[in-house]
Write a protein that holds these residues in place. Structure first.
Motif, mmCIF file in Angstrom:
data_model
loop_
_atom_site.group_PDB
_atom_site.id
_atom_site.type_symbol
_atom_site.label_atom_id
_atom_site.label_comp_id
_atom_site.label_asym_id
_atom_site.label_seq_id
_atom_site.Cartn_x
_atom_site.Cartn_y
_atom_site.Cartn_z
ATOM 1 N N PHE A 191 -1.918 -3.271 -16.790
ATOM 2 C CA PHE A 191 -2.080 -1.854 -17.701
ATOM 3 C C PHE A 191 -2.883 -0.755 -16.797
ATOM 4 O O PHE A 191 -2.451 0.371 -16.820
ATOM 5 N N ALA A 192 -3.533 -1.177 -15.614
ATOM 6 C CA ALA A 192 -4.020 -0.205 -14.707
ATOM 7 C C ALA A 192 -3.121 0.248 -13.511
ATOM 8 O O ALA A 192 -3.444 1.306 -13.149
ATOM 9 N N SER A 193 -2.250 -0.545 -13.356
ATOM 10 C CA SER A 193 -1.387 -0.219 -12.138
ATOM 11 C C SER A 193 0.038 0.273 -12.359
ATOM 12 O O SER A 193 0.447 0.718 -13.589
ATOM 13 N N GLU A 194 0.593 0.533 -11.256
ATOM 14 C CA GLU A 194 2.160 0.926 -11.337
ATOM 15 C C GLU A 194 3.031 0.043 -12.019
ATOM 16 O O GLU A 194 3.924 0.546 -12.716
ATOM 17 N N ALA A 195 2.587 -1.078 -12.082
ATOM 18 C CA ALA A 195 3.362 -2.430 -12.664
ATOM 19 C C ALA A 195 3.580 -2.041 -14.245
ATOM 20 O O ALA A 195 4.391 -2.341 -14.784
#
Length: 260
Positions: A238-242
Motif C-alpha cells: 500500500f505504501a509503495s509504487e507497487a
C-alpha cells in the motif's frame, strides 16, 4: 535490482506512523524504514518512543519521534506541525494509533465511548486532514494506510470481550477509507486500510485471555496468530509504487478468519 524489485523501494520517501512505538505500529515502521523511508513515529509515551527509536536506528533506519495524544485536537495539530518540520513533507501516513474499552453494550459508559471514538476515528480524521492539506494535496501524491480491524467487519463471537465502541469505530474506519479514496483519488492520493486479525499485542491480550489462545486460533483457517512479520508485506504494498493503482481497499490480514 530488477524493475519489479524497485516497485517496493521507498528511498527518498517519508512516513508518519501513529502508535509507532510498539506492537503493530513498530512492525510497520520497521518495514517502511527497512525499504528506505525516513520516519517520524508518534505515541503518547516518550520513554516508549525513545526505545523504539533506538531499535529502529540499530536497523539503520532514519527516524525521529513526537509524543502526541491522538485523542486531543491540540495534540494532533502539534503532531502535524512537528512531522512537517522534521520531514519537510509526508509521503506516507499510517494511522495506527487506537484504543479499546470492554463493557456490555447496555452499560457502556459514555465517557469510554467518547475516548475510543476520539482516538480511533476523530483523531484519525483530523490528522489525515492536516497532512493532506499541508503536504499530499499540494504535491498531488500520497499514500494513506488506515489500520482498521476484522472487528470492524463483523461482530464478536459469544463469550468474547464486549467491545461495542471499538468494533463500531473500526467499522467507521472501513467506510472512511472507501469514501476518502473516492474523494482524494483525483489528487493522486491512495487510501487503503489493513484489517488485522488476532495478533498478540498489548491491546489484544485481554481478548486472548478471555476467549483462550487455542479457541481463537481455531477460528482461523491457518490455525495461527499473526506474528511480528505478518503486516509488513501488505504495508509495503500500500505504501509503495507497487500499489499505485490500488485504492479504497480493505485488506484483512487475519489468517482467513474473515473468509469463513
Amino acid at each position: 535490482m530488477s524493475a519489479t524489485r524497485n516497485l517496493f523501494d521507498l528511498d527518498g520517501r517519508t512516513a508518519l506512523i501513529t502508535g509507532g512505538s510498539r506492537g503493530l505500529g513498530l512492525q510497520m515502521a520497521e518495514a517502511l524504514g527497512d525499504y528506505g523511508a525516513r520516519l517520524v513515529i508518534s505515541a503518547r509515551k516518550s520513554e516508549e518512543l525513545e526505545k523504539a527509536q533506538a531499535h529502529l536506528q540499530a536497523r539503520g533506519i532514519a527516524v525521529d519521534w513526537v509524543a502526541a495524544d491522538g485523542g486531543r485536537d491540540e495534540s494532533i495539530a502539534a503532531l502535524a506541525d512537528a512531522a512537517m518540520d522534521k520531514l519537510g513533507h509526508v509521503d506516507i501516513l499510517v494511522n495506527n494509533a487506537g484504543a479499546s474499552w470492554g463493557a456490555p453494550a447496555e452499560d457502556y459508559p459514555t465517557e469510554a465511548w467518547d475516548k475510543v471514538f476520539n482516538l480511533n476515528m476523530r483523531g484519525l480524521f483530523l490528522l489525515t486532514q492536516q497532512i493532506a492539506k499541508r503536504s499530499m494535496i499540494p504535491r498531488q501524491r500520497g499514500r494513506i494506510i488506515n489500520i482498521a480491524s476484522i472487528a470492524g467487519l463483523r461482530g464478536n463471537p459469544p463469550g468474547a470481550m464486549k467491545t461495542i465502541a471499538y468494533n463500531t469505530s473500526k467499522g467507521a474506519v472501513v467506510n472512511f477509507t472507501r469514501t476518502l479514496a473516492g474523494e482524494w483519488g483525483p489528487y493522486g492520493i491512495t487510501v487503503n486500510a489493513l484489517a488485522p486479525g488476532f495478533f498478540p499485542t498489548k491491546m489484544s491480550q485481554g481478548l486472548i485471555a478471555s476467549v483462550g489462545e487455542d479457541t481463537l486460533k481455531a477460528f482461523a483457517p491457518l490455525q495461527r496468530f499473526g506474528d511480528e512479520e505478518d503486516l509488513k508485506g501488505a504495508t509495503l504494498l500500500f505504501a509503495s509504487e507497487a500499489g499505485k493503482h490500488i485504492t479504497g481497499q480493505i485488506l484483512a490480514v487475519d489468517g482467513g478468519v474473515s473468509a469463513v
